[in-house]
Scaffold this motif. Sequence first.
Motif, PDB file in Angstrom:
ATOM      1  N   VAL A   1      40.262  54.414  32.125  1.00 41.19           N
ATOM      2  CA  VAL A   1      38.902  55.789  33.456  1.00 41.19           C
ATOM      3  C   VAL A   1      38.080  55.537  32.712  1.00 41.19           C
ATOM      4  O   VAL A   1      37.501  55.911  31.028  1.00 41.19           O
ATOM      5  CB  VAL A   1      39.838  57.794  33.114  1.00 41.19           C
ATOM      6  N   VAL A   2      36.633  55.659  33.624  1.00 42.63           N
ATOM      7  CA  VAL A   2      35.661  55.487  33.428  1.00 42.63           C
ATOM      8  C   VAL A   2      34.654  56.026  34.114  1.00 42.63           C
ATOM      9  O   VAL A   2      34.654  55.396  35.250  1.00 42.63           O
ATOM     10  CB  VAL A   2      35.064  53.783  32.757  1.00 42.63           C
ATOM     11  N   GLY A   3      33.906  56.978  33.895  1.00 48.34           N
ATOM     12  CA  GLY A   3      33.315  57.929  34.746  1.00 48.34           C
ATOM     13  C   GLY A   3      33.583  58.345  36.337  1.00 48.34           C
ATOM     14  O   GLY A   3      32.936  57.848  36.963  1.00 48.34           O
ATOM     15  N   GLY A   4      35.314  58.449  36.258  1.00 48.35           N
ATOM     16  CA  GLY A   4      35.729  58.933  37.625  1.00 48.35           C
ATOM     17  C   GLY A   4      36.591  57.808  37.894  1.00 48.35           C
ATOM     18  O   GLY A   4      36.976  58.294  39.390  1.00 48.35           O
ATOM     19  N   VAL A   5      35.780  56.660  37.400  1.00 47.99           N
ATOM     20  CA  VAL A   5      37.368  55.912  38.164  1.00 47.99           C
ATOM     21  C   VAL A   5      37.858  55.181  37.305  1.00 47.99           C
ATOM     22  O   VAL A   5      37.722  55.498  36.054  1.00 47.99           O
ATOM     23  CB  VAL A   5      36.619  54.731  39.266  1.00 47.99           C
ATOM     24  N   LEU A   6      38.835  54.367  37.661  1.00 44.13           N
ATOM     25  CA  LEU A   6      39.799  53.466  37.077  1.00 44.13           C
ATOM     26  C   LEU A   6      39.839  52.027  37.075  1.00 44.13           C
ATOM     27  O   LEU A   6      39.429  51.492  38.287  1.00 44.13           O
ATOM     28  CB  LEU A   6      41.300  53.410  37.356  1.00 44.13           C
ATOM     29  N   VAL A   7      38.687  51.916  35.912  1.00 47.19           N
ATOM     30  CA  VAL A   7      38.606  50.073  36.085  1.00 47.19           C
ATOM     31  C   VAL A   7      39.689  49.119  35.205  1.00 47.19           C
ATOM     32  O   VAL A   7      40.448  49.253  34.832  1.00 47.19           O
ATOM     33  CB  VAL A   7      37.312  50.042  34.667  1.00 47.19           C
ATOM     34  N   VAL A   8      39.854  47.750  36.663  1.00 47.37           N
ATOM     35  CA  VAL A   8      40.702  47.183  36.148  1.00 47.37           C
ATOM     36  C   VAL A   8      40.499  46.310  36.388  1.00 47.37           C
ATOM     37  O   VAL A   8      39.706  45.345  36.719  1.00 47.37           O
ATOM     38  CB  VAL A   8      42.012  47.260  37.505  1.00 47.37           C
ATOM     39  N   VAL A   9      41.075  45.075  34.931  1.00 48.58           N
ATOM     40  CA  VAL A   9      40.374  43.860  34.874  1.00 48.58           C
ATOM     41  C   VAL A   9      42.243  42.854  34.386  1.00 48.58           C
ATOM     42  O   VAL A   9      43.354  43.779  34.858  1.00 48.58           O
ATOM     43  CB  VAL A   9      39.534  43.621  33.490  1.00 48.58           C
ATOM     44  N   VAL A  10      41.567  42.156  34.802  1.00 50.08           N
ATOM     45  CA  VAL A  10      43.220  41.303  34.757  1.00 50.08           C
ATOM     46  C   VAL A  10      42.744  39.591  34.032  1.00 50.08           C
ATOM     47  O   VAL A  10      42.039  39.403  33.489  1.00 50.08           O
ATOM     48  CB  VAL A  10      43.524  40.383  35.750  1.00 50.08           C
ATOM     49  N   ASP A  11      43.798  38.676  32.817  1.00 51.29           N
ATOM     50  CA  ASP A  11      43.598  37.762  32.118  1.00 51.29           C
ATOM     51  C   ASP A  11      43.445  36.812  32.697  1.00 51.29           C
ATOM     52  O   ASP A  11      42.477  35.621  32.313  1.00 51.29           O
ATOM     53  CB  ASP A  11      44.557  37.594  30.627  1.00 51.29           C
ATOM     54  N   ASN A  12      43.979  36.317  33.995  1.00 49.88           N
ATOM     55  CA  ASN A  12      43.509  35.385  34.314  1.00 49.88           C
ATOM     56  C   ASN A  12      42.553  35.472  36.073  1.00 49.88           C
ATOM     57  O   ASN A  12      42.661  35.452  36.685  1.00 49.88           O
ATOM     58  CB  ASN A  12      45.222  34.559  35.103  1.00 49.88           C
ATOM     59  N   ALA A  13      41.775  34.923  35.420  1.00 53.10           N
ATOM     60  CA  ALA A  13      40.482  35.030  36.626  1.00 53.10           C
ATOM     61  C   ALA A  13      41.039  34.183  38.018  1.00 53.10           C
ATOM     62  O   ALA A  13      40.064  35.280  39.280  1.00 53.10           O
ATOM     63  CB  ALA A  13      38.729  34.510  35.973  1.00 53.10           C
ATOM     64  N   ARG A  14      41.538  32.663  37.767  1.00 52.56           N
ATOM     65  CA  ARG A  14      42.272  32.092  38.535  1.00 52.56           C
ATOM     66  C   ARG A  14      43.200  33.367  39.884  1.00 52.56           C
ATOM     67  O   ARG A  14      43.334  32.822  41.361  1.00 52.56           O
ATOM     68  CB  ARG A  14      42.803  31.548  38.946  1.00 52.56           C
ATOM     69  N   GLN A  15      43.463  34.169  39.015  1.00 53.65           N
ATOM     70  CA  GLN A  15      45.107  35.120  39.714  1.00 53.65           C
ATOM     71  C   GLN A  15      44.233  36.658  40.417  1.00 53.65           C
ATOM     72  O   GLN A  15      44.444  37.148  40.107  1.00 53.65           O
ATOM     73  CB  GLN A  15      46.141  35.364  39.562  1.00 53.65           C
ATOM     74  N   ALA A  16      43.012  36.256  39.898  1.00 54.52           N
ATOM     75  CA  ALA A  16      42.436  38.438  39.803  1.00 54.52           C
ATOM     76  C   ALA A  16      42.995  38.592  41.778  1.00 54.52           C
ATOM     77  O   ALA A  16      43.130  37.512  43.006  1.00 54.52           O
ATOM     78  CB  ALA A  16      40.988  38.485  40.356  1.00 54.52           C
ATOM     79  N   HIS A  17      43.166  39.942  41.362  1.00 47.30           N
ATOM     80  CA  HIS A  17      43.994  40.581  43.251  1.00 47.30           C
ATOM     81  C   HIS A  17      43.202  41.752  43.032  1.00 47.30           C
ATOM     82  O   HIS A  17      42.674  41.559  42.760  1.00 47.30           O
ATOM     83  CB  HIS A  17      45.555  41.003  42.453  1.00 47.30           C
ATOM     84  N   SER A  18      43.846  41.783  44.103  1.00 54.36           N
ATOM     85  CA  SER A  18      42.568  42.689  44.859  1.00 54.36           C
ATOM     86  C   SER A  18      42.444  44.047  44.224  1.00 54.36           C
ATOM     87  O   SER A  18      41.523  44.702  44.848  1.00 54.36           O
ATOM     88  CB  SER A  18      43.002  43.338  46.569  1.00 54.36           C
TER      89      SER A  18
END
Length: 230
Positions: free
Chosen positions: A183-200
């Motif tokens: 949680v950063v500044g009122g938003v939930l920042v989501v990241v993934v390890d596999n950039a080729r399979q980044a989801h929505s």
Amino acid sequence: MNAPLGFRSLAARLVRYLNELVRRGEISERGLARLSGYSQPHIHNVLKGARKMNPELADQIMELLGIPLLSLFTQEELSGLAPPRRGEALPIPLLDGPLGGGNPFPQPGRGTERLYFSTSSLNRFISPVVLALDQNERSMWPALWPNDLVLLDRSPIERRRPDFEYVYALSWAGEGWVGRCRVVGGVLVVVVDNARQAHSLHGPVPLERKEVLDIVRGKIVWVGRDLDVV
């Protein structure tokens, strides 16, 4: 059950359960007060036995911390409502449906399967459940593989303060996902390890009209290849 238990007996068991959480550092008296809406002195007095646990407070705490009512009963009292312990093992429900791959977030089924895990693996976690990753779920590869079994810690404390160091089971727009988040500044920042399979869900998720607990459904604490299933 062999004999009905009154609220006073169950409340005493709940107080012992909460004192154990506090002792292990899972939550503090201040955290319980903040979550329940009661003052910290009141919570302190309830935990120390100076004040009685009332039904309203008990309901709030059990709901907010995800404490199942059956966890306050012994196996003998359950009389067949749950499978017995096998030595030092406890049954953990396996939710229906795969996690990820565009599927709905898994839910308890009518005949929920249960897996047994050693108590030493579970004593730090709140209301743990097991999920199976979808056969096409690769957004966290190589940390997580398709078809992995994952164990979730559903502690509200851990879910309210997610950290990029860990991987979480997430629910958004009716679908289940896995990823790292914070949680950063009122938003939930989501990241993934596999950039080729980044989801929505990859990227910032606004929290103005959404409770973080509705999105962050659990912290992944063990992976199927490492679990001590007995």
